[in-house]
Design an enzyme around this catalytic site. Structure first.
Site, PDB file in Angstrom:
ATOM      1  N   THR A 198      26.337   5.754 -25.409  1.00  0.00           N
ATOM      2  CA  THR A 198      24.952   6.129 -25.634  1.00  0.00           C
ATOM      3  C   THR A 198      24.149   5.960 -24.347  1.00  0.00           C
ATOM      4  OG1 THR A 198      24.014   3.946 -26.178  1.00  0.00           O
ATOM      5  CG2 THR A 198      25.240   5.097 -27.925  1.00  0.00           C
ATOM      6  N   SER A 199      22.860   6.255 -24.436  1.00  0.00           N
ATOM      7  CA  SER A 199      21.935   5.938 -23.342  1.00  0.00           C
ATOM      8  C   SER A 199      20.882   4.955 -23.847  1.00  0.00           C
ATOM      9  CB  SER A 199      21.260   7.213 -22.822  1.00  0.00           C
ATOM     10  OG  SER A 199      20.543   7.851 -23.873  1.00  0.00           O
ATOM     11  N   LEU A 209      33.629  10.547 -10.846  1.00  0.00           N
ATOM     12  CA  LEU A 209      33.858  10.323  -9.416  1.00  0.00           C
ATOM     13  C   LEU A 209      33.974   8.821  -9.119  1.00  0.00           C
ATOM     14  CD1 LEU A 209      31.303  12.832  -7.826  1.00  0.00           C
ATOM     15  CD2 LEU A 209      33.776  13.126  -8.065  1.00  0.00           C
ATOM     16  N   ASP A 260      16.464   9.772 -13.336  1.00  0.00           N
ATOM     17  CA  ASP A 260      17.920   9.674 -13.485  1.00  0.00           C
ATOM     18  C   ASP A 260      18.561   9.305 -12.146  1.00  0.00           C
ATOM     19  OD1 ASP A 260      20.571  10.279 -14.890  1.00  0.00           O
ATOM     20  OD2 ASP A 260      20.638  11.715 -13.249  1.00  0.00           O
ATOM     21  N   LYS A 270      20.529   5.634 -10.761  1.00  0.00           N
ATOM     22  CA  LYS A 270      21.810   5.564 -10.046  1.00  0.00           C
ATOM     23  C   LYS A 270      21.651   4.858  -8.710  1.00  0.00           C
ATOM     24  CE  LYS A 270      23.366   9.790 -12.345  1.00  0.00           C
ATOM     25  NZ  LYS A 270      23.648  11.234 -12.218  1.00  0.00           N
ATOM     26  N   VAL A 284      28.898   9.456 -30.400  1.00  0.00           N
ATOM     27  CA  VAL A 284      29.891  10.522 -30.583  1.00  0.00           C
ATOM     28  C   VAL A 284      29.304  11.888 -30.236  1.00  0.00           C
ATOM     29  CG1 VAL A 284      31.281   9.291 -32.269  1.00  0.00           C
ATOM     30  CG2 VAL A 284      29.330  10.639 -33.058  1.00  0.00           C
ATOM     31  N   GLU A 293      18.389  18.584 -19.298  1.00  0.00           N
ATOM     32  CA  GLU A 293      18.078  17.992 -20.593  1.00  0.00           C
ATOM     33  C   GLU A 293      17.262  19.012 -21.399  1.00  0.00           C
ATOM     34  OE1 GLU A 293      19.078  15.052 -21.786  1.00  0.00           O
ATOM     35  OE2 GLU A 293      20.198  14.652 -19.963  1.00  0.00           O
ATOM     36  N   GLY A 323      22.376  24.986 -20.185  1.00  0.00           N
ATOM     37  CA  GLY A 323      22.690  23.629 -20.616  1.00  0.00           C
ATOM     38  C   GLY A 323      22.838  22.624 -19.492  1.00  0.00           C
ATOM     39  N   GLU A 358      31.959   2.543 -14.334  1.00  0.00           N
ATOM     40  CA  GLU A 358      32.162   3.557 -13.293  1.00  0.00           C
ATOM     41  C   GLU A 358      31.357   4.821 -13.558  1.00  0.00           C
ATOM     42  OE1 GLU A 358      32.861   4.690 -10.014  1.00  0.00           O
ATOM     43  OE2 GLU A 358      34.689   3.517 -10.309  1.00  0.00           O
TER      44      GLU A 358
END
Length: 370
Positions: free
Chosen positions: A96-97, A157, A228, A232, A12, A217, A214, A150
Protein backbone atom coordinates in the site's frame (compact mmCIF):
# COMPACT_ATOMS: atom_id res chain seq x y z
CA UNK A 1 16.29 -28.13 7.37
CA UNK A 2 13.44 -26.46 5.44
CA UNK A 3 12.53 -22.99 6.69
CA UNK A 4 8.86 -22.49 7.62
CA UNK A 5 7.78 -18.96 6.75
CA UNK A 6 4.30 -17.43 6.88
CA UNK A 7 3.47 -14.42 4.72
CA UNK A 8 0.81 -11.72 5.12
CA UNK A 9 0.08 -9.50 2.12
CA UNK A 10 -1.70 -6.16 2.46
CA UNK A 11 -2.66 -4.41 -0.78
CA UNK A 12 -3.88 -6.14 -3.93
CA UNK A 13 -3.82 -3.34 -6.50
CA UNK A 14 -1.58 -3.45 -9.55
CA UNK A 15 1.62 -4.07 -7.59
CA UNK A 16 -0.12 -6.43 -5.16
CA UNK A 17 -1.54 -8.64 -7.90
CA UNK A 18 1.78 -8.75 -9.75
CA UNK A 19 3.57 -9.62 -6.52
CA UNK A 20 1.18 -12.48 -5.72
CA UNK A 21 1.76 -13.96 -9.18
CA UNK A 22 5.55 -13.65 -8.87
CA UNK A 23 5.53 -15.07 -5.33
CA UNK A 24 3.48 -18.07 -6.47
CA UNK A 25 6.10 -18.83 -9.12
CA UNK A 26 8.91 -18.39 -6.59
CA UNK A 27 7.26 -20.80 -4.15
CA UNK A 28 6.87 -23.43 -6.88
CA UNK A 29 10.54 -23.12 -7.81
CA UNK A 30 11.95 -23.25 -4.27
CA UNK A 31 9.93 -25.79 -2.32
CA UNK A 32 13.04 -27.76 -1.33
CA UNK A 33 14.77 -24.85 0.44
CA UNK A 34 11.88 -22.97 2.08
CA UNK A 35 8.29 -23.66 3.05
CA UNK A 36 6.65 -20.32 2.27
CA UNK A 37 2.92 -20.07 2.92
CA UNK A 38 0.70 -17.05 2.33
CA UNK A 39 -1.78 -17.10 5.23
CA UNK A 40 -3.32 -13.62 5.00
CA UNK A 41 -4.28 -11.36 2.07
CA UNK A 42 -6.19 -8.13 2.58
CA UNK A 43 -7.18 -4.77 1.27
CA UNK A 44 -8.90 -1.98 3.16
CA UNK A 45 -12.37 -3.55 3.10
CA UNK A 46 -11.90 -7.34 3.16
CA UNK A 47 -9.47 -10.15 3.89
CA UNK A 48 -8.67 -13.80 3.27
CA UNK A 49 -7.45 -15.41 6.51
CA UNK A 50 -6.14 -18.93 6.93
CA UNK A 51 -7.32 -19.76 10.43
CA UNK A 52 -5.22 -22.95 10.60
CA UNK A 53 -2.16 -21.43 8.85
CA UNK A 54 -2.58 -23.63 5.79
CA UNK A 55 -1.45 -21.94 2.54
CA UNK A 56 -4.02 -19.82 0.75
CA UNK A 57 -4.29 -20.60 -2.95
CA UNK A 58 -2.46 -18.06 -5.09
CA UNK A 59 -3.42 -19.68 -8.39
CA UNK A 60 -5.23 -17.14 -10.58
CA UNK A 61 -5.83 -14.90 -7.55
CA UNK A 62 -8.23 -12.00 -8.13
CA UNK A 63 -9.19 -9.33 -5.58
CA UNK A 64 -12.84 -10.38 -5.80
CA UNK A 65 -11.88 -13.42 -3.75
CA UNK A 66 -11.52 -11.12 -0.77
CA UNK A 67 -15.09 -9.89 -1.07
CA UNK A 68 -16.36 -13.45 -1.43
CA UNK A 69 -14.59 -14.42 1.79
CA UNK A 70 -16.69 -11.93 3.71
CA UNK A 71 -14.08 -11.33 6.42
CA UNK A 72 -13.01 -7.88 7.59
CA UNK A 73 -9.28 -7.08 7.75
CA UNK A 74 -7.53 -7.73 11.04
CA UNK A 75 -6.41 -4.77 13.12
CA UNK A 76 -2.64 -4.35 13.37
CA UNK A 77 -2.47 -5.78 16.93
CA UNK A 78 -4.62 -8.75 15.86
CA UNK A 79 -2.54 -9.33 12.73
CA UNK A 80 0.65 -9.30 14.80
CA UNK A 81 -0.82 -11.85 17.21
CA UNK A 82 -2.09 -13.97 14.31
CA UNK A 83 1.34 -14.09 12.69
CA UNK A 84 3.13 -14.75 15.99
CA UNK A 85 0.66 -17.55 16.67
CA UNK A 86 2.01 -19.51 13.72
CA UNK A 87 5.03 -20.44 15.83
CA UNK A 88 7.47 -19.74 12.98
CA UNK A 89 8.95 -16.86 11.03
CA UNK A 90 6.58 -14.34 9.43
CA UNK A 91 6.91 -11.65 6.75
CA UNK A 92 4.57 -8.70 6.24
CA UNK A 93 4.26 -7.46 2.65
CA UNK A 94 2.89 -3.93 2.58
CA UNK A 95 1.95 -3.10 -1.01
CA UNK A 96 0.00 0.00 0.00
CA UNK A 97 0.93 3.67 0.24
CA UNK A 98 -0.67 3.96 3.68
CA UNK A 99 1.07 6.12 6.27
CA UNK A 100 -1.17 4.60 8.95
CA UNK A 101 0.22 1.13 8.26
CA UNK A 102 3.77 2.46 7.94
CA UNK A 103 3.44 4.05 11.38
CA UNK A 104 3.00 0.51 12.77
CA UNK A 105 6.20 -0.91 11.26
CA UNK A 106 8.09 -0.66 14.58
CA UNK A 107 5.36 -2.75 16.25
CA UNK A 108 5.72 -5.51 13.63
CA UNK A 109 9.51 -5.44 13.81
CA UNK A 110 9.62 -5.48 17.61
CA UNK A 111 7.35 -8.53 17.48
CA UNK A 112 9.95 -10.28 15.30
CA UNK A 113 7.94 -9.95 12.09
CA UNK A 114 9.94 -9.08 8.97
CA UNK A 115 8.81 -6.46 6.43
CA UNK A 116 9.23 -6.08 2.67
CA UNK A 117 7.52 -3.07 1.10
CA UNK A 118 7.51 -0.51 -1.72
CA UNK A 119 5.68 1.96 0.57
CA UNK A 120 7.71 5.19 0.63
CA UNK A 121 5.77 6.70 3.52
CA UNK A 122 7.50 4.76 6.28
CA UNK A 123 10.95 5.87 5.19
CA UNK A 124 10.31 9.43 4.01
CA UNK A 125 7.93 10.86 6.60
CA UNK A 126 8.96 12.31 9.94
CA UNK A 127 12.49 11.38 10.99
CA UNK A 128 11.28 9.83 14.25
CA UNK A 129 9.48 7.06 12.37
CA UNK A 130 12.66 6.32 10.38
CA UNK A 131 14.63 6.18 13.62
CA UNK A 132 12.08 3.92 15.32
CA UNK A 133 11.98 1.54 12.36
CA UNK A 134 15.72 1.08 12.16
CA UNK A 135 16.20 0.99 15.92
CA UNK A 136 14.03 -2.13 15.87
CA UNK A 137 15.22 -3.68 12.60
CA UNK A 138 17.39 -6.76 12.94
CA UNK A 139 19.39 -5.85 9.83
CA UNK A 140 20.38 -2.52 11.39
CA UNK A 141 21.63 -3.71 14.77
CA UNK A 142 18.25 -4.04 16.44
CA UNK A 143 16.74 -7.22 17.84
CA UNK A 144 13.54 -7.25 15.79
CA UNK A 145 12.57 -8.42 12.33
CA UNK A 146 14.36 -7.50 9.15
CA UNK A 147 13.06 -4.66 6.97
CA UNK A 148 13.81 -4.09 3.29
CA UNK A 149 12.32 -1.45 0.99
CA UNK A 150 14.26 -1.56 -2.28
CA UNK A 151 11.17 -0.76 -4.34
CA UNK A 152 10.44 2.45 -2.43
CA UNK A 153 12.91 4.19 -4.78
CA UNK A 154 13.21 3.17 -8.41
CA UNK A 155 10.80 0.19 -8.34
CA UNK A 156 12.90 -2.83 -9.37
CA UNK A 157 16.09 -0.85 -10.02
CA UNK A 158 18.94 -1.55 -7.53
CA UNK A 159 19.03 1.99 -6.16
CA UNK A 160 18.81 1.51 -2.40
CA UNK A 161 21.04 -1.56 -2.45
CA UNK A 162 23.62 0.43 -4.43
CA UNK A 163 23.63 3.22 -1.83
CA UNK A 164 23.94 0.72 1.01
CA UNK A 165 26.79 -1.12 -0.71
CA UNK A 166 28.66 2.15 -1.25
CA UNK A 167 28.19 3.27 2.34
CA UNK A 168 28.77 -0.12 3.95
CA UNK A 169 32.05 -0.64 2.08
CA UNK A 170 33.36 2.71 3.29
CA UNK A 171 32.93 4.81 0.17
CA UNK A 172 31.82 8.42 0.55
CA UNK A 173 28.86 9.60 -1.50
CA UNK A 174 29.34 13.22 -2.54
CA UNK A 175 26.39 13.73 -4.87
CA UNK A 176 23.29 11.95 -6.13
CA UNK A 177 21.42 13.30 -9.15
CA UNK A 178 18.80 11.95 -11.47
CA UNK A 179 15.30 11.52 -12.80
CA UNK A 180 13.42 9.64 -10.09
CA UNK A 181 9.87 9.65 -11.46
CA UNK A 182 8.70 7.57 -14.40
CA UNK A 183 5.82 10.00 -14.85
CA UNK A 184 8.01 13.10 -14.95
CA UNK A 185 10.50 11.32 -17.16
CA UNK A 186 7.78 10.54 -19.71
CA UNK A 187 6.35 14.07 -19.58
CA UNK A 188 9.63 15.85 -20.30
CA UNK A 189 10.97 13.29 -22.75
CA UNK A 190 7.81 13.95 -24.76
CA UNK A 191 7.62 17.68 -24.11
CA UNK A 192 11.27 18.51 -24.82
CA UNK A 193 12.78 15.60 -26.78
CA UNK A 194 16.40 15.73 -27.86
CA UNK A 195 17.01 16.31 -31.56
CA UNK A 196 13.37 16.56 -32.60
CA UNK A 197 12.53 18.77 -35.60
CA UNK A 198 8.80 18.57 -34.87
CA UNK A 199 6.99 21.66 -33.60
CA UNK A 200 7.00 21.75 -29.78
CA UNK A 201 3.91 20.30 -28.09
CA UNK A 202 2.01 22.17 -25.42
CA UNK A 203 2.78 20.93 -21.92
CA UNK A 204 -0.92 20.50 -21.15
CA UNK A 205 -1.26 18.26 -24.22
CA UNK A 206 1.58 16.04 -23.03
CA UNK A 207 0.04 15.82 -19.54
CA UNK A 208 -3.25 14.71 -21.12
CA UNK A 209 -1.49 12.06 -23.21
CA UNK A 210 0.29 10.77 -20.11
CA UNK A 211 -2.90 10.76 -18.06
CA UNK A 212 -4.89 8.93 -20.76
CA UNK A 213 -2.10 6.34 -21.05
CA UNK A 214 -2.10 5.73 -17.30
CA UNK A 215 1.36 7.20 -16.67
CA UNK A 216 0.07 9.73 -14.14
CA UNK A 217 -1.99 9.40 -11.01
CA UNK A 218 -5.75 9.84 -11.57
CA UNK A 219 -5.19 13.44 -10.51
CA UNK A 220 -1.95 14.57 -12.25
CA UNK A 221 -1.37 17.13 -9.51
CA UNK A 222 -0.20 14.21 -7.34
CA UNK A 223 2.74 13.87 -9.76
CA UNK A 224 3.26 17.50 -10.70
CA UNK A 225 3.60 18.71 -7.11
CA UNK A 226 7.02 17.02 -6.92
CA UNK A 227 6.32 15.30 -3.59
CA UNK A 228 6.81 11.77 -4.96
CA UNK A 229 10.34 12.69 -6.04
CA UNK A 230 10.92 14.51 -2.74
CA UNK A 231 10.06 11.37 -0.79
CA UNK A 232 12.58 9.33 -2.79
CA UNK A 233 15.25 11.99 -2.28
CA UNK A 234 14.52 11.98 1.46
CA UNK A 235 15.16 8.23 1.61
CA UNK A 236 18.40 8.40 -0.36
CA UNK A 237 19.65 11.43 1.56
CA UNK A 238 19.07 9.68 4.87
CA UNK A 239 20.85 6.55 3.63
CA UNK A 240 23.72 8.80 2.51
CA UNK A 241 24.10 10.13 6.05
CA UNK A 242 22.07 13.36 6.00
CA UNK A 243 19.62 14.14 8.79
CA UNK A 244 16.58 15.11 6.68
CA UNK A 245 13.54 16.03 8.76
CA UNK A 246 10.86 15.40 6.12
CA UNK A 247 10.23 15.65 2.35
CA UNK A 248 8.99 19.20 2.82
CA UNK A 249 12.12 20.38 4.64
CA UNK A 250 14.03 21.24 1.43
CA UNK A 251 13.17 23.06 -1.81
CA UNK A 252 10.64 21.20 -3.96
CA UNK A 253 9.42 22.86 -7.14
CA UNK A 254 5.77 22.25 -7.92
CA UNK A 255 4.66 22.42 -11.57
CA UNK A 256 1.07 23.11 -10.56
CA UNK A 257 0.14 26.69 -11.48
CA UNK A 258 -0.88 28.55 -8.33
CA UNK A 259 -4.42 29.32 -9.53
CA UNK A 260 -5.01 25.60 -10.18
CA UNK A 261 -3.83 24.33 -6.81
CA UNK A 262 -7.35 24.76 -5.47
CA UNK A 263 -9.12 23.19 -8.46
CA UNK A 264 -11.99 21.12 -7.11
CA UNK A 265 -11.36 18.11 -9.35
CA UNK A 266 -8.85 16.53 -11.68
CA UNK A 267 -11.02 17.52 -14.65
CA UNK A 268 -11.16 21.15 -13.55
CA UNK A 269 -7.36 21.11 -13.26
CA UNK A 270 -6.93 19.59 -16.72
CA UNK A 271 -9.38 22.08 -18.24
CA UNK A 272 -7.42 25.01 -16.80
CA UNK A 273 -3.90 23.77 -17.52
CA UNK A 274 -3.71 24.99 -21.18
CA UNK A 275 -3.98 28.56 -19.89
CA UNK A 276 -0.48 28.21 -18.41
CA UNK A 277 1.33 26.48 -21.28
CA UNK A 278 3.23 29.66 -22.08
CA UNK A 279 5.10 29.69 -18.77
CA UNK A 280 6.74 26.28 -19.04
CA UNK A 281 6.96 26.61 -22.82
CA UNK A 282 9.21 29.65 -22.39
CA UNK A 283 11.53 27.66 -20.11
CA UNK A 284 11.84 24.94 -22.76
CA UNK A 285 12.43 27.48 -25.54
CA UNK A 286 15.13 29.28 -23.53
CA UNK A 287 16.88 25.97 -22.86
CA UNK A 288 16.71 25.01 -26.53
CA UNK A 289 18.40 28.25 -27.58
CA UNK A 290 21.26 27.29 -25.24
CA UNK A 291 21.51 23.84 -26.81
CA UNK A 292 19.91 22.28 -23.73
CA UNK A 293 16.70 20.62 -22.57
CA UNK A 294 14.74 20.89 -19.34
CA UNK A 295 14.22 17.87 -17.12
CA UNK A 296 12.58 17.38 -13.73
CA UNK A 297 15.29 16.07 -11.42
CA UNK A 298 16.27 15.58 -7.83
CA UNK A 299 19.75 16.14 -6.43
CA UNK A 300 21.59 15.60 -3.17
CA UNK A 301 24.86 17.38 -2.44
CA UNK A 302 26.17 15.57 0.61
CA UNK A 303 29.06 17.86 1.66
CA UNK A 304 26.84 20.96 1.61
CA UNK A 305 23.79 19.00 2.92
CA UNK A 306 21.73 20.47 0.08
CA UNK A 307 18.73 18.57 -1.28
CA UNK A 308 16.41 19.93 -3.96
CA UNK A 309 13.80 18.87 -6.49
CA UNK A 310 12.80 20.76 -9.62
CA UNK A 311 13.50 21.71 -13.22
CA UNK A 312 17.10 21.88 -14.43
CA UNK A 313 18.73 22.46 -17.82
CA UNK A 314 21.00 19.79 -19.30
CA UNK A 315 23.21 19.72 -22.38
CA UNK A 316 21.71 17.47 -25.04
CA UNK A 317 24.75 15.18 -24.68
CA UNK A 318 24.08 14.58 -20.97
CA UNK A 319 22.77 11.09 -20.05
CA UNK A 320 19.77 12.64 -18.28
CA UNK A 321 18.78 14.48 -21.48
CA UNK A 322 18.86 11.29 -23.52
CA UNK A 323 16.38 9.26 -21.49
CA UNK A 324 13.54 7.54 -23.34
CA UNK A 325 9.97 6.80 -22.35
CA UNK A 326 9.44 6.59 -18.60
CA UNK A 327 12.94 5.43 -17.66
CA UNK A 328 14.67 6.58 -14.50
CA UNK A 329 18.36 7.42 -14.24
CA UNK A 330 20.26 7.91 -11.00
CA UNK A 331 23.92 8.99 -10.96
CA UNK A 332 26.03 8.41 -7.84
CA UNK A 333 29.19 10.48 -7.44
CA UNK A 334 31.53 9.12 -4.79
CA UNK A 335 35.09 9.41 -3.55
CA UNK A 336 36.05 6.12 -5.21
CA UNK A 337 34.26 6.69 -8.51
CA UNK A 338 35.46 10.28 -8.81
CA UNK A 339 34.12 12.32 -11.73
CA UNK A 340 32.81 9.22 -13.52
CA UNK A 341 29.48 8.59 -11.89
CA UNK A 342 28.09 5.16 -11.09
CA UNK A 343 24.81 5.15 -13.06
CA UNK A 344 21.69 3.06 -12.49
CA UNK A 345 19.19 3.37 -15.34
CA UNK A 346 16.06 1.61 -16.51
CA UNK A 347 12.35 1.23 -15.91
CA UNK A 348 11.66 2.93 -12.60
CA UNK A 349 7.91 2.40 -12.50
CA UNK A 350 5.31 -0.23 -13.31
CA UNK A 351 3.57 -3.01 -11.40
CA UNK A 352 5.76 -5.88 -12.62
CA UNK A 353 9.14 -4.28 -11.91
CA UNK A 354 7.95 -2.88 -8.56
CA UNK A 355 6.67 -6.32 -7.55
CA UNK A 356 10.04 -7.76 -8.58
CA UNK A 357 11.75 -5.33 -6.21
CA UNK A 358 9.49 -6.46 -3.35
CA UNK A 359 10.08 -10.13 -4.13
CA UNK A 360 13.84 -9.59 -4.17
CA UNK A 361 13.51 -8.20 -0.64
CA UNK A 362 11.53 -11.28 0.42
CA UNK A 363 14.33 -13.45 -0.94
CA UNK A 364 16.87 -11.43 1.09
CA UNK A 365 14.82 -11.99 4.23
CA UNK A 366 14.50 -15.73 3.60
CA UNK A 367 18.26 -15.98 3.12
CA UNK A 368 18.87 -14.25 6.47
CA UNK A 369 16.40 -16.26 8.53
CA UNK A 370 18.32 -18.81 10.57
Amino acid sequence: MTKDIKVAIIGVGGVGKAFISQLANFIDRNRSSASVSVVYISRSSAALISKNYQPLSLTAFVPEQLDAAGAPPLSVPDLIQFLKGSGGEAILIDNTSSIDLANQYPDFLNAGIHIATPNKKGFSSEKKLWDDIFAAAGNNGGTGGYVFHEASVGAGLPVISTVKDLVDTGDEITKVEGVFSGTMSFLFNEFAPVGSSDPPRAFSEVVKVAKDAGYTEPDPRDDLNGLDVARKLTILARLSGLDIASPTSFPVQSLIPKPLESASSSQEFMDGLPNFDGDIGKLADDAKREGKVVRFVGSIDVPSKAVKVGLEKFDVSHPIAGLKGSDNIIAFYTKRYGDRALIVQGAGAGAEVTAMGVLSDVIKIIARIK
